[in-house]
Write a protein that holds these residues in place. Sequence first.
Motif, PDB file in Angstrom:
ATOM      1  N   ASN A 161       0.843  -1.107  -0.026  1.00 51.30           N
ATOM      2  CA  ASN A 161      -0.161  -0.188  -0.105  1.00 51.30           C
ATOM      3  C   ASN A 161       0.785   1.157   0.000  1.00 51.30           C
ATOM      4  OD1 ASN A 161      -2.008   1.773   0.273  1.00 51.30           O
ATOM      5  ND2 ASN A 161      -2.770   1.322   2.216  1.00 51.30           N
ATOM      6  N   GLU A 162       1.204   1.805  -1.064  1.00 55.02           N
ATOM      7  CA  GLU A 162       1.857   3.143  -1.228  1.00 55.02           C
ATOM      8  C   GLU A 162       1.063   4.255  -1.505  1.00 55.02           C
ATOM      9  OE1 GLU A 162       0.697   1.836  -5.190  1.00 55.02           O
ATOM     10  OE2 GLU A 162       1.680   0.892  -3.686  1.00 55.02           O
ATOM     11  N   LYS A 163      -0.392   3.951  -1.159  1.00 51.65           N
ATOM     12  CA  LYS A 163      -1.698   4.925  -1.425  1.00 51.65           C
ATOM     13  C   LYS A 163      -1.282   6.176  -0.159  1.00 51.65           C
ATOM     14  CE  LYS A 163      -4.854   2.296  -3.674  1.00 51.65           C
ATOM     15  NZ  LYS A 163      -5.558   1.088  -3.468  1.00 51.65           N
ATOM     16  N   ASN A 164      -0.760   6.033   0.765  1.00 48.35           N
ATOM     17  CA  ASN A 164      -0.660   6.950   1.660  1.00 48.35           C
ATOM     18  C   ASN A 164       0.583   7.799   1.601  1.00 48.35           C
ATOM     19  OD1 ASN A 164      -2.740   5.959   3.383  1.00 48.35           O
ATOM     20  ND2 ASN A 164      -1.285   4.560   4.500  1.00 48.35           N
ATOM     21  N   LEU A 165       1.635   7.577   0.385  1.00 49.00           N
ATOM     22  CA  LEU A 165       2.521   8.262  -0.072  1.00 49.00           C
ATOM     23  C   LEU A 165       2.446   8.753  -1.238  1.00 49.00           C
ATOM     24  CD1 LEU A 165       5.353   5.600   0.825  1.00 49.00           C
ATOM     25  CD2 LEU A 165       4.529   7.497   2.313  1.00 49.00           C
ATOM     26  N   VAL A 166       1.627   8.265  -2.335  1.00 45.31           N
ATOM     27  CA  VAL A 166       1.245   8.737  -3.507  1.00 45.31           C
ATOM     28  C   VAL A 166      -0.040   8.939  -3.807  1.00 45.31           C
ATOM     29  CG1 VAL A 166       1.811   8.335  -6.301  1.00 45.31           C
ATOM     30  CG2 VAL A 166       3.288   7.520  -4.305  1.00 45.31           C
ATOM     31  N   PRO A 167      -0.544  10.136  -4.370  1.00 41.72           N
ATOM     32  CA  PRO A 167      -2.033  10.463  -4.335  1.00 41.72           C
ATOM     33  C   PRO A 167      -2.566   9.488  -5.480  1.00 41.72           C
ATOM     34  CG  PRO A 167      -0.609  12.405  -4.552  1.00 41.72           C
ATOM     35  CD  PRO A 167       0.249  11.429  -4.506  1.00 41.72           C
ATOM     36  N   GLN A 168      -3.832   9.086  -5.341  1.00 37.55           N
ATOM     37  CA  GLN A 168      -4.483   8.054  -6.345  1.00 37.55           C
ATOM     38  C   GLN A 168      -4.348   8.692  -7.700  1.00 37.55           C
ATOM     39  OE1 GLN A 168      -5.888   5.129  -5.217  1.00 37.55           O
ATOM     40  NE2 GLN A 168      -5.782   4.763  -7.446  1.00 37.55           N
ATOM     41  N   LYS A 169      -4.673   9.878  -7.823  1.00 40.40           N
ATOM     42  CA  LYS A 169      -4.312  10.271  -9.203  1.00 40.40           C
ATOM     43  C   LYS A 169      -2.942   9.922  -9.888  1.00 40.40           C
ATOM     44  CE  LYS A 169      -7.918  14.138  -9.509  1.00 40.40           C
ATOM     45  NZ  LYS A 169      -8.315  15.152  -9.914  1.00 40.40           N
ATOM     46  N   VAL A 170      -1.916  10.118  -9.157  1.00 39.00           N
ATOM     47  CA  VAL A 170      -0.611   9.762  -9.662  1.00 39.00           C
ATOM     48  C   VAL A 170      -0.641   8.095  -9.908  1.00 39.00           C
ATOM     49  CG1 VAL A 170       1.672  10.036  -9.142  1.00 39.00           C
ATOM     50  CG2 VAL A 170       0.299  12.056  -8.717  1.00 39.00           C
ATOM     51  N   LEU A 171      -1.016   7.444  -8.888  1.00 30.06           N
ATOM     52  CA  LEU A 171      -1.050   6.082  -9.104  1.00 30.06           C
ATOM     53  C   LEU A 171      -1.532   5.567 -10.367  1.00 30.06           C
ATOM     54  CD1 LEU A 171      -1.641   4.667  -5.398  1.00 30.06           C
ATOM     55  CD2 LEU A 171       0.634   4.621  -6.799  1.00 30.06           C
ATOM     56  N   ASN A 172      -2.992   6.187 -10.461  1.00 30.30           N
ATOM     57  CA  ASN A 172      -3.637   5.689 -11.702  1.00 30.30           C
ATOM     58  C   ASN A 172      -2.762   6.100 -13.012  1.00 30.30           C
ATOM     59  OD1 ASN A 172      -5.768   5.135 -10.277  1.00 30.30           O
ATOM     60  ND2 ASN A 172      -6.872   6.844 -10.590  1.00 30.30           N
ATOM     61  N   TYR A 173      -2.317   7.395 -13.062  1.00 32.75           N
ATOM     62  CA  TYR A 173      -1.297   7.731 -14.230  1.00 32.75           C
ATOM     63  C   TYR A 173      -0.103   6.632 -14.477  1.00 32.75           C
ATOM     64  CZ  TYR A 173       1.415  10.516 -17.196  1.00 32.75           C
ATOM     65  OH  TYR A 173       1.986  11.139 -18.386  1.00 32.75           O
ATOM     66  N   ILE A 174       0.441   6.330 -13.364  1.00 29.75           N
ATOM     67  CA  ILE A 174       1.434   5.326 -13.532  1.00 29.75           C
ATOM     68  C   ILE A 174       1.140   4.010 -14.106  1.00 29.75           C
ATOM     69  CG2 ILE A 174       2.969   3.928 -12.066  1.00 29.75           C
ATOM     70  CD1 ILE A 174       3.203   6.445 -10.080  1.00 29.75           C
ATOM     71  N   LYS A 175      -0.010   3.527 -13.523  1.00 36.37           N
ATOM     72  CA  LYS A 175      -0.453   2.228 -14.149  1.00 36.37           C
ATOM     73  C   LYS A 175      -0.991   2.444 -15.431  1.00 36.37           C
ATOM     74  CE  LYS A 175      -2.147   0.660  -9.613  1.00 36.37           C
ATOM     75  NZ  LYS A 175      -3.273   0.502  -8.787  1.00 36.37           N
ATOM     76  N   LYS A 176      -1.688   3.741 -16.055  1.00 35.30           N
ATOM     77  CA  LYS A 176      -2.102   3.869 -17.290  1.00 35.30           C
ATOM     78  C   LYS A 176      -1.128   3.899 -18.499  1.00 35.30           C
ATOM     79  CE  LYS A 176      -4.927   7.090 -20.053  1.00 35.30           C
ATOM     80  NZ  LYS A 176      -5.614   8.457 -19.927  1.00 35.30           N
ATOM     81  N   HIS A 177       0.069   4.675 -17.965  1.00 33.11           N
ATOM     82  CA  HIS A 177       1.232   4.715 -18.795  1.00 33.11           C
ATOM     83  C   HIS A 177       2.248   3.662 -18.655  1.00 33.11           C
ATOM     84  CE1 HIS A 177      -0.666   8.433 -20.528  1.00 33.11           C
ATOM     85  NE2 HIS A 177      -1.155   8.709 -19.376  1.00 33.11           N
ATOM     86  N   ASN A 178       2.139   2.738 -17.676  1.00 32.59           N
ATOM     87  CA  ASN A 178       3.081   1.713 -17.564  1.00 32.59           C
ATOM     88  C   ASN A 178       4.322   2.316 -17.026  1.00 32.59           C
ATOM     89  OD1 ASN A 178       3.586  -1.033 -16.941  1.00 32.59           O
ATOM     90  ND2 ASN A 178       4.236  -1.120 -19.237  1.00 32.59           N
ATOM     91  N   LEU A 179       4.412   3.286 -16.188  1.00 26.60           N
ATOM     92  CA  LEU A 179       5.822   3.974 -15.889  1.00 26.60           C
ATOM     93  C   LEU A 179       6.637   2.801 -15.048  1.00 26.60           C
ATOM     94  CD1 LEU A 179       4.416   7.486 -15.073  1.00 26.60           C
ATOM     95  CD2 LEU A 179       5.402   6.344 -17.386  1.00 26.60           C
ATOM     96  N   TYR A 180       6.026   2.079 -14.274  1.00 23.52           N
ATOM     97  CA  TYR A 180       7.018   1.308 -13.405  1.00 23.52           C
ATOM     98  C   TYR A 180       6.639   0.024 -13.897  1.00 23.52           C
ATOM     99  CZ  TYR A 180       7.187   5.007  -9.797  1.00 23.52           C
ATOM    100  OH  TYR A 180       7.249   6.272  -9.029  1.00 23.52           O
ATOM    101  N   GLN A 181       7.788  -0.598 -14.417  1.00 22.76           N
ATOM    102  CA  GLN A 181       7.896  -1.888 -14.772  1.00 22.76           C
ATOM    103  C   GLN A 181       8.757  -2.738 -13.937  1.00 22.76           C
ATOM    104  OE1 GLN A 181       9.409  -1.722 -18.902  1.00 22.76           O
ATOM    105  NE2 GLN A 181       7.691  -0.328 -19.516  1.00 22.76           N
ATOM    106  N   ASP A 182       8.292  -3.886 -13.390  1.00 21.15           N
ATOM    107  CA  ASP A 182       8.871  -4.780 -12.574  1.00 21.15           C
ATOM    108  C   ASP A 182      10.203  -5.061 -13.040  1.00 21.15           C
ATOM    109  OD1 ASP A 182       9.447  -6.422 -10.494  1.00 21.15           O
ATOM    110  OD2 ASP A 182       7.748  -7.388 -10.551  1.00 21.15           O
ATOM    111  N   PRO A 183      11.112  -5.001 -12.426  1.00 19.24           N
ATOM    112  CA  PRO A 183      12.701  -5.140 -12.724  1.00 19.24           C
ATOM    113  C   PRO A 183      12.764  -6.924 -12.637  1.00 19.24           C
ATOM    114  CG  PRO A 183      12.654  -4.477 -10.607  1.00 19.24           C
ATOM    115  CD  PRO A 183      11.418  -4.346 -11.000  1.00 19.24           C
ATOM    116  N   SER A 184      11.930  -7.425 -12.272  1.00 25.19           N
ATOM    117  CA  SER A 184      12.439  -8.916 -12.220  1.00 25.19           C
ATOM    118  C   SER A 184      11.898  -9.734 -13.132  1.00 25.19           C
ATOM    119  CB  SER A 184      11.616  -9.636 -10.693  1.00 25.19           C
ATOM    120  OG  SER A 184      10.296  -9.535 -10.856  1.00 25.19           O
TER     121      SER A 184
END
Length: 110
Positions: free
Chosen positions: A87-110
């Motif tokens: 749960n990173e929601k306390n650290l990052v606003p939901q709109k930012v999380l939605n943007y990250i997911k929509k644009h696939n900004l964080y790709q799992d390094p494993s």
Amino acid sequence: MGEDNLINIQTWKEWNKLLNFCHLIICPRKNNNLKLNQILKKWIQKNKITNINLLKKSASGYIFFSKINCINISSTVIRNMYYQNQNEKNLVPQKVLNYIKKHNLYQDPS
């Protein structure tokens, strides 16, 4: 941006053009002594403001040192939490999380 990143800003590509596009708001870090070289000191002094209201007067060009209490956490920790579905929601606003997911900004390094 945290003070720790400001110290290393000269390692960024075209760092000295950054203020053509935005303002920098610098958040204090605990136990951080700003050790700046002369070029960086001059750049900061040239662009530093103490009146936060000046940030509204233009879209870019200023450096403001905030006095707010910042959360002592890095973007790396937030990315790792994201990868692990913690749960990173306390650290990052939901709109930012939605943007990250929509644009696939964080790709799992494993």
